[in-house]
Write a protein that holds these residues in place. Structure first.
Motif, PDB file in Angstrom:
ATOM      1  N   GLU A 185       1.073  -1.333   0.569  1.00  0.00           N
ATOM      2  CA  GLU A 185       0.487  -0.143  -0.079  1.00  0.00           C
ATOM      3  C   GLU A 185       1.071   1.718   0.287  1.00  0.00           C
ATOM      4  N   ARG A 186       0.395   2.360  -0.631  1.00  0.00           N
ATOM      5  CA  ARG A 186       0.943   3.624  -0.560  1.00  0.00           C
ATOM      6  C   ARG A 186      -0.481   5.004   0.375  1.00  0.00           C
ATOM      7  N   ILE A 187      -0.063   4.790   1.456  1.00  0.00           N
ATOM      8  CA  ILE A 187      -1.039   5.309   2.024  1.00  0.00           C
ATOM      9  C   ILE A 187      -0.701   7.068   2.038  1.00  0.00           C
ATOM     10  N   VAL A 188      -2.280   8.111   1.656  1.00  0.00           N
ATOM     11  CA  VAL A 188      -2.372   9.067   1.945  1.00  0.00           C
ATOM     12  C   VAL A 188      -3.617   9.412   2.383  1.00  0.00           C
ATOM     13  N   GLY A 189      -3.417   9.984   3.902  1.00  0.00           N
ATOM     14  CA  GLY A 189      -4.614   9.764   4.441  1.00  0.00           C
ATOM     15  C   GLY A 189      -4.615   8.738   4.476  1.00  0.00           C
ATOM     16  N   HIS A 190      -5.858   8.830   4.945  1.00  0.00           N
ATOM     17  CA  HIS A 190      -7.144   7.348   4.964  1.00  0.00           C
ATOM     18  C   HIS A 190      -6.663   6.282   3.363  1.00  0.00           C
ATOM     19  N   TRP A 191      -5.651   6.680   2.706  1.00  0.00           N
ATOM     20  CA  TRP A 191      -6.223   5.985   1.572  1.00  0.00           C
ATOM     21  C   TRP A 191      -5.456   5.158   0.738  1.00  0.00           C
ATOM     22  N   ASN A 192      -5.266   4.133  -0.078  1.00  0.00           N
ATOM     23  CA  ASN A 192      -4.074   3.525  -0.445  1.00  0.00           C
ATOM     24  C   ASN A 192      -4.114   4.314  -2.169  1.00  0.00           C
TER      25      ASN A 192
END
Length: 356
Positions: free
Chosen positions: A226-233
């Motif tokens: 995963e590459r998480i930005v905030g809560h999102w992948n």
């Protein structure tokens, strides 16, 4: 005296018809020479995105004293020139990631002041109170191109690269999206109270997902970190296998007609457009998230963690009836600003083209 006068007129006539120098153009209306502001050949020879990025790095590095309380972590291009759907005069979009102990408003004004004093652009205006604040830089003096600079919104960069990859999957996609957007602009659908170019691209791509020309986004996220930005992948793989029906017999024109026909009869009151899942989702399932597809487990988790903050939930992000999920940020409705007037115009225009 007559000869002197005639000679004077003749000399004046010859002066007015002197040869143009390089970079000049004659403007008959005002009877004077006008210096061109930029070399039109410049854009075709160099990568304007690289130029803008390097110039911004130089400008901001040279103003370290004023920005001493601010650390610039990264400067990255995004938008149409990264997604690949652009024309020669398209804006350059630049994203700056920074940390600072100053207020956001103060930082943006300092950035804008530094860029303005560099004299690289004709005009530099910070637009702070927009939904996505930017610095609008008009008319780059070397290229004639405008630049929009945004801040700490890295998901936009990932979205641009995702679009770039999606476009590369089938040679028909870029011309279809280009024509689809051009039609939307000419019809008055892409505007402040209507679609953005970005949302309109995903409207078109979603139809191609439903018809199995393109994969749903979740299939591009299988079995990769995963590459998480905030809560999102925001991760995606270019190596995933996708069992698709390319429908190679369909021309670009056929695909456009298919899109118009699809939306002319789409039940927007009942369904949500979800590029992540690649099929319509029941709107009512977003009230009872346990009913949503298992692929949307991140949104289910987000919903439970933010249940009391209703303004963050997907169905609370719009006062209108059109709901389109962002491919990465699943609580974001990318068609939230589409007013009923523009929405109706979109449906009517699709119906008209479908029947032709």
């Amino acid at each position: 005296m007559s000869n002197t006068y005639e000679c004077s007129l003749k000399n004046q006539h010859n002066y007015n018809k002197r040869s143009l120098k390089h970079g000049e153009s004659y403007e008959p209306k005002h009877k004077k020479f006008k210096q061109n502001h930029f070399d039109s050949g410049y854009k075709s020879v160099v990568d304007v995105v690289t130029i803008f990025k390097l110039e911004l790095q130089r400008i901001l590095n040279n103003n370290n004293n004023k920005l001493s309380n601010t650390i610039i972590e990264d400067i990255q291009p995004y938008g149409s020139r990264i997604s690949g759907i652009y024309t020669d005069d398209s804006d350059v979009d630049i994203h700056i990631t920074y940390t600072s102990n100053l207020s956001f408003k103060k930082v943006i004004k300092l950035f804008a002041d530094s860029i303005r004093k560099s004299n690289v652009f004709n005009q530099v205006v910070p637009i702070i109170h927009a939904k996505i604040p930017i610095i609008k830089c008009s008319f780059h003096k070397k290229t004639g191109i405008d630049c929009d600079i945004s801040f700490n919104n890295i998901s936009a960069v990932h979205n641009s690269y995702l679009l770039n990859y999606i476009i590369s999957m089938d040679h028909r996609i870029k011309p279809v999206l280009t024509k689809f957007k051009s039609w939307a602009k000419n019809t008055g659908l892409i505007c402040t109270n209507g679609f953005s170019s970005y949302s309109f691209y995903w409207i078109g791509l979603f139809c191609m997902q439903v018809k199995r020309i393109l994969p749903p986004i979740y299939e591009l996220q299988k079995n990769i970190p995963e590459r998480i930005v905030g809560h999102w992948n925001c991760a995606f793989s270019k190596e995933q296998e996708f069992k698709k029906d390319n429908q190679k017999h369909l021309s670009e024109s056929d695909i456009l007609t298919m899109i118009y026909a699809y939306y002319s009869s789409f039940d927007f009151k009942t369904y949500v457009i979800s590029p992540y899942v690649g099929c319509p989702l029941l709107k009512k399932d977003f009230e009872n998230v346990d009913q949503l597809q298992p692929e949307l487990w991140k949104y289910k988790q987000f919903h439970k963690e933010n249940f009391e903050q209703t303004n963050l939930l997907f169905l609370r992000t719009s006062q209108f009836s059109m709901y389109t999920q962002d491919p990465f940020q699943h609580n974001l409705n990318i068609t939230a600003r589409v007013t009923p007037k523009v929405f109706e115009k979109f449906i009517n225009a699709c119906t008209e083209l479908k029947d032709k």
